[in-house]
Enzyme design. Structure first.
Site, PDB file in Angstrom:
ATOM      1  N   ARG A   1      59.918  75.893  30.182  1.00  0.00           N
ATOM      2  CA  ARG A   1      59.935  74.745  31.076  1.00  0.00           C
ATOM      3  C   ARG A   1      59.069  73.586  30.592  1.00  0.00           C
ATOM      4  NH1 ARG A   1      56.431  76.493  36.480  1.00  0.00           N
ATOM      5  NH2 ARG A   1      56.647  78.683  36.064  1.00  0.00           N
TER       6      ARG A   1
ATOM      7  N   GLU B   1      62.134  86.059  39.758  1.00  0.00           N
ATOM      8  CA  GLU B   1      62.006  84.951  38.812  1.00  0.00           C
ATOM      9  C   GLU B   1      62.289  85.391  37.379  1.00  0.00           C
ATOM     10  OE1 GLU B   1      58.028  83.313  38.857  1.00  0.00           O
ATOM     11  OE2 GLU B   1      57.109  85.255  39.203  1.00  0.00           O
TER      12      GLU B   1
ATOM     13  N   HIS C   1      53.150  72.646  35.887  1.00  0.00           N
ATOM     14  CA  HIS C   1      52.169  72.618  36.968  1.00  0.00           C
ATOM     15  C   HIS C   1      51.629  71.222  37.201  1.00  0.00           C
ATOM     16  CE1 HIS C   1      52.664  76.901  36.583  1.00  0.00           C
ATOM     17  NE2 HIS C   1      52.510  76.841  37.884  1.00  0.00           N
TER      18      HIS C   1
ATOM     19  N   ARG D   1      49.828  79.892  45.815  1.00  0.00           N
ATOM     20  CA  ARG D   1      49.587  80.333  44.434  1.00  0.00           C
ATOM     21  C   ARG D   1      48.112  80.720  44.315  1.00  0.00           C
ATOM     22  NH1 ARG D   1      53.562  76.052  43.367  1.00  0.00           N
ATOM     23  NH2 ARG D   1      55.075  76.789  41.848  1.00  0.00           N
TER      24      ARG D   1
ATOM     25  N   ASN E   1      61.637  78.167  38.994  1.00  0.00           N
ATOM     26  CA  ASN E   1      60.948  77.541  37.852  1.00  0.00           C
ATOM     27  C   ASN E   1      60.972  78.473  36.647  1.00  0.00           C
ATOM     28  OD1 ASN E   1      60.369  75.795  39.877  1.00  0.00           O
ATOM     29  ND2 ASN E   1      58.204  76.291  40.016  1.00  0.00           N
ATOM     30  N   ASP E   2      60.630  79.741  36.909  1.00  0.00           N
ATOM     31  CA  ASP E   2      60.669  80.703  35.815  1.00  0.00           C
ATOM     32  C   ASP E   2      62.072  81.253  35.601  1.00  0.00           C
ATOM     33  OD1 ASP E   2      58.125  80.903  34.565  1.00  0.00           O
ATOM     34  OD2 ASP E   2      57.336  81.729  36.432  1.00  0.00           O
TER      35      ASP E   2
ATOM     36  N   ARG F   1      50.920  84.873  47.148  1.00  0.00           N
ATOM     37  CA  ARG F   1      51.319  85.541  45.908  1.00  0.00           C
ATOM     38  C   ARG F   1      50.063  86.046  45.206  1.00  0.00           C
ATOM     39  NH1 ARG F   1      54.419  82.044  41.578  1.00  0.00           N
ATOM     40  NH2 ARG F   1      52.371  81.163  41.185  1.00  0.00           N
TER      41      ARG F   1
ATOM     42  N   CYS G   1      61.008  79.580  46.442  1.00  0.00           N
ATOM     43  CA  CYS G   1      59.788  78.779  46.379  1.00  0.00           C
ATOM     44  C   CYS G   1      59.719  77.992  45.073  1.00  0.00           C
ATOM     45  CB  CYS G   1      58.555  79.644  46.568  1.00  0.00           C
ATOM     46  SG  CYS G   1      58.417  80.953  45.350  1.00  0.00           S
TER      47      CYS G   1
HETATM   48  C1  PEP Z   1      58.545  79.835  40.017  1.00  0.00           C
HETATM   49  O1  PEP Z   1      58.502  80.388  38.912  1.00  0.00           O
HETATM   50  O2  PEP Z   1      59.579  79.301  40.478  1.00  0.00           O
HETATM   51  C2  PEP Z   1      57.353  79.774  40.865  1.00  0.00           C
HETATM   52  C3  PEP Z   1      57.405  79.336  42.099  1.00  0.00           C
HETATM   53  O3  PEP Z   1      56.179  80.163  40.322  1.00  0.00           O
HETATM   54  P1  PEP Z   1      55.305  79.258  39.321  1.00  0.00           P
HETATM   55  O4  PEP Z   1      55.912  77.883  39.297  1.00  0.00           O
HETATM   56  O5  PEP Z   1      53.925  79.267  39.868  1.00  0.00           O
HETATM   57  O6  PEP Z   1      55.435  79.999  38.048  1.00  0.00           O
HETATM   58 MG    MG Z   2      56.810  81.667  38.371  1.00  0.00          MG
END
Ligand code: PEP
Ligand code: MG
Length: 567
Positions: free
Chosen positions: A462, A428, A186, A293, A451-452, A329, A499
């Site tokens: 990550r 995800e 983040h 978010r 990302n997840d 979300r 996303c």
């Molecule tokens: C993701 O997991 O790709 C996502 C967009 O959500 P976050 O990064 O907030 O976990």
């Molecule tokens: Mg995520």
């Protein structure tokens, strides 16, 4: 020179501000000279007051008088005669200054935090800050306030938490260096949204760089240069100006549709973290919001935001984006997103724990407050609801049932909302990927959270730099998963977006075009560049490259092939 992860492009040249969360533990001692001990306290107090006044002055200049006035409470608590008397008499009774300060402010802290009135409860945080400030000085520790840094600061921290980033003033911060985090942490996401060059995961940097050092942050290559030579400074000033002119060249893509080389339209939307970010989305020419978010709304508050507060935030985004789509979300709490007042239980493995939609469905009354606020806001724009971390169909069904209950309540209250509001899900998790065909039958859209998805697919956190070599979107396992999800959505005729940060990856864009991705949701500053790259590929060219890439067996081979073809 230090190497780290290039997390946010660009070049920052400035003066290091090392913000180490100070260790304020101490062993109480019995001072022999009580007058000298009281003098130590008096000096620490005066220093705190002087620093706070200087902070107030700076904030008045940068953020205005009203915001600066918040700091007035710190002065009040520092100068309060009752507290000073308590501390001095504790020292007279034989306590060291550290213990006397600590106990006195703890007493006030407890008193304020237990009060009924919210305004008084909020003062507890001020009391805690005053204690930290004075105690840090007594212990010879430095506390850096990220909200009022001087211009051209390079922030050097162990970890940049979401709440710390809220304090950062973009005007003053030229670069960010951290000891932890990867490209999709983040901290990285927020650094990119703020367009601040950032290098993450630089080992022990808070120990090697000192406050006051001249530093260059090369966010494009992931390099940090401490105490640069004149030649290095000249070189990087040139790079910074070339970077700025390349950015200016992208302006020719502003106001244009997002189309592939052969004219097929895709949607290019923005990821945002709070209602004000919608301004950035509009400024960068986004065609809507692909991910709001909402958890940041909860993280920035000291208690659950009410239905009206949430409604106001969602409505603000809907109105700002006019009738463009806005995907919000629902609360994605847990994992690395902690919200202290929710008092989530400590878990051995929080990333696989009681989080996101799991938490929300188990706290249905609380969840309904958010769903109701979203429904109310849907009367003001094209709002869509998105569920995070879905792993099975029951979660979608339960969430839909709650939305139906909220609709009935709103009907009874006579409040308008969009009865056909779209409800979609993040994809995800590997589970969601594997049942994407079933999910597509009961969801109005998908948005792939790479990302997840990368982390869970590769079993590589990550934020863990030791497994960063596995956390890679070019891994064949990840690419196969993406293909499968997009095909499942395409077959059922629902919109499939992405996303996760991979949507803005210049190398991956042709592959995503070939797979049939309908929507790219990226950080606002990446909008124009993403539009340019999408326009550089025809479907046939993207297909040819993708066919080749999908036969490759390692991430390194995939990356090399994509790099060789990059436009
Ligand atoms: C993701 O997991 O790709 C996502 C967009 O959500 P976050 O990064 O907030 O976990
Ligand atoms: Mg995520």
């Amino acid at each position: 020179m230090f190497e780290g992860i290039n997390a946010s492009d660009g070049y920052g040249i400035g003066v290091a501000q090392v913000a180490v969360a100070p260790d304020l533990s101490f062993t109480p001692t019995a001072p022999t000279d009580l007058a000298a001990e009281k003098e130590r306290y008096a000096q620490a107090l005066q220093k705190f007051i002087d620093q706070t006044n200087a902070q107030i002055e700076r904030m008045t200049r940068t953020v205005g008088k009203e915001s600066a006035a918040i700091m007035g409470a710190h002065i009040e608590f520092a100068e309060d005669d009752g507290i000073k008397e308590t501390i001095n008499s504790s020292i007279d009774s034989g306590m060291c200054a550290e213990q006397a300060v600590s106990e006195a402010y703890d007493m006030y802290f407890n008193m304020f935090s237990n009060m009924e009135d919210e305004l008084f409860r909020e003062r507890a945080a001020d009391v805690a800050d005053v204690k930290t400030g004075i105690l840090a000085d007594l212990l010879g520790k430095e506390v850096v306030d990220l909200s009022s840094l001087p211009e051209h600061s390079i922030v050097v921290v162990h970890e940049l938490t979401p709440s710390m980033t809220a304090d950062i003033d973009k005007k003053n911060v030229a670069g960010i260096i951290t000891e932890t985090g990867g490209r999709t942490s983040h901290s990285a996401i927020i650094a990119r949204a703020l367009e601040i060059p950032a290098v993450l995961s630089v080992k022990d940097v808070t120990k090697t760089i000192k406050t006051g050092d001249m530093v260059i942050v090369d966010g494009s290559r992931g390099r940090v240069i401490d105490d640069p030579s004149d030649a290095e400074l000249t070189k990087y000033r040139t790079k910074a100006s070339v970077f700025a002119s390349e950015k200016a060249a992208l302006e020719s893509y502003r106001g244009k549709d997002t189309v592939t080389g052969d004219g097929d339209k895709v949607l290019l939307v923005a990821n945002i973290g709070n209602p004000d970010d919608a301004n950035a989305a509009v400024e960068h020419d986004a065609e809507g919001v692909g991910l709001f978010r909402s958890e940041f709304l909860f993280m920035d508050a000291s208690e659950l935001p009410s239905e009206d507060q949430q409604f106001a935030a969602y409505q603000k985004v809907a109105l700002r984006m006019k009738n463009q789509p806005v995907i919000i979300r629902t609360l994605d709490v847990g994992g690395d997103k902690n919200i202290p007042y929710l008092h989530l239980q400590k878990e051995d493995n929080p990333f696989m724990g009681f989080r996101a939609v799991r938490y929300c469905l188990n706290n249905a009354d609380q969840y309904k407050v958010q769903l109701t606020a979203l429904l109310r806001a849907s009367a003001f724009g094209d709002i869509k609801i998105m569920l995070p971390l879905v792993t099975c169909l029951d979660e979608v069904r339960q969430a839909r049932a709650l939305v139906a209950e909220c609709m009935e309540d709103l009907d009874q209250r006579g409040i308008a909302y969009n009865k056909d509001i779209e409800i979609g899900t993040m994809i995800e998790t590997p589970a969601a990927s594997l049942i994407a065909d079933n999910l597509a039958e009961e969801c109005d859209f998908f948005s792939i959270g790479t990302n997840d998805l990368i982390g869970y697919t590769m079993c590589a956190d990550r934020g863990n730099d030791r497994v960063a070599y596995l956390y890679d979107v070019y891994q064949p396992a990840v690419l196969r998963s993406l293909k499968r999800i997009i095909s499942a959505g395409n077959e059922k005729g629902i919109m499939v977006g992405m996303c996760g940060e991979a949507a803005a990856d210049p190398l991956l864009i042709p592959v995503l075009i070939s797979f049939g991705l309908n929507e790219f949701s990226v950080n606002p500053p990446s909008i124009l560049r993403t539009r340019r790259i999408i326009s550089a590929w025809t479907k046939a060219e993207a297909d040819a490259l993708t066919e080749k890439v999908m036969c490759l067996k390692t991430a390194a081979e995939v990356k090399a092939a994509l790099q060789a073809a990059a436009r």
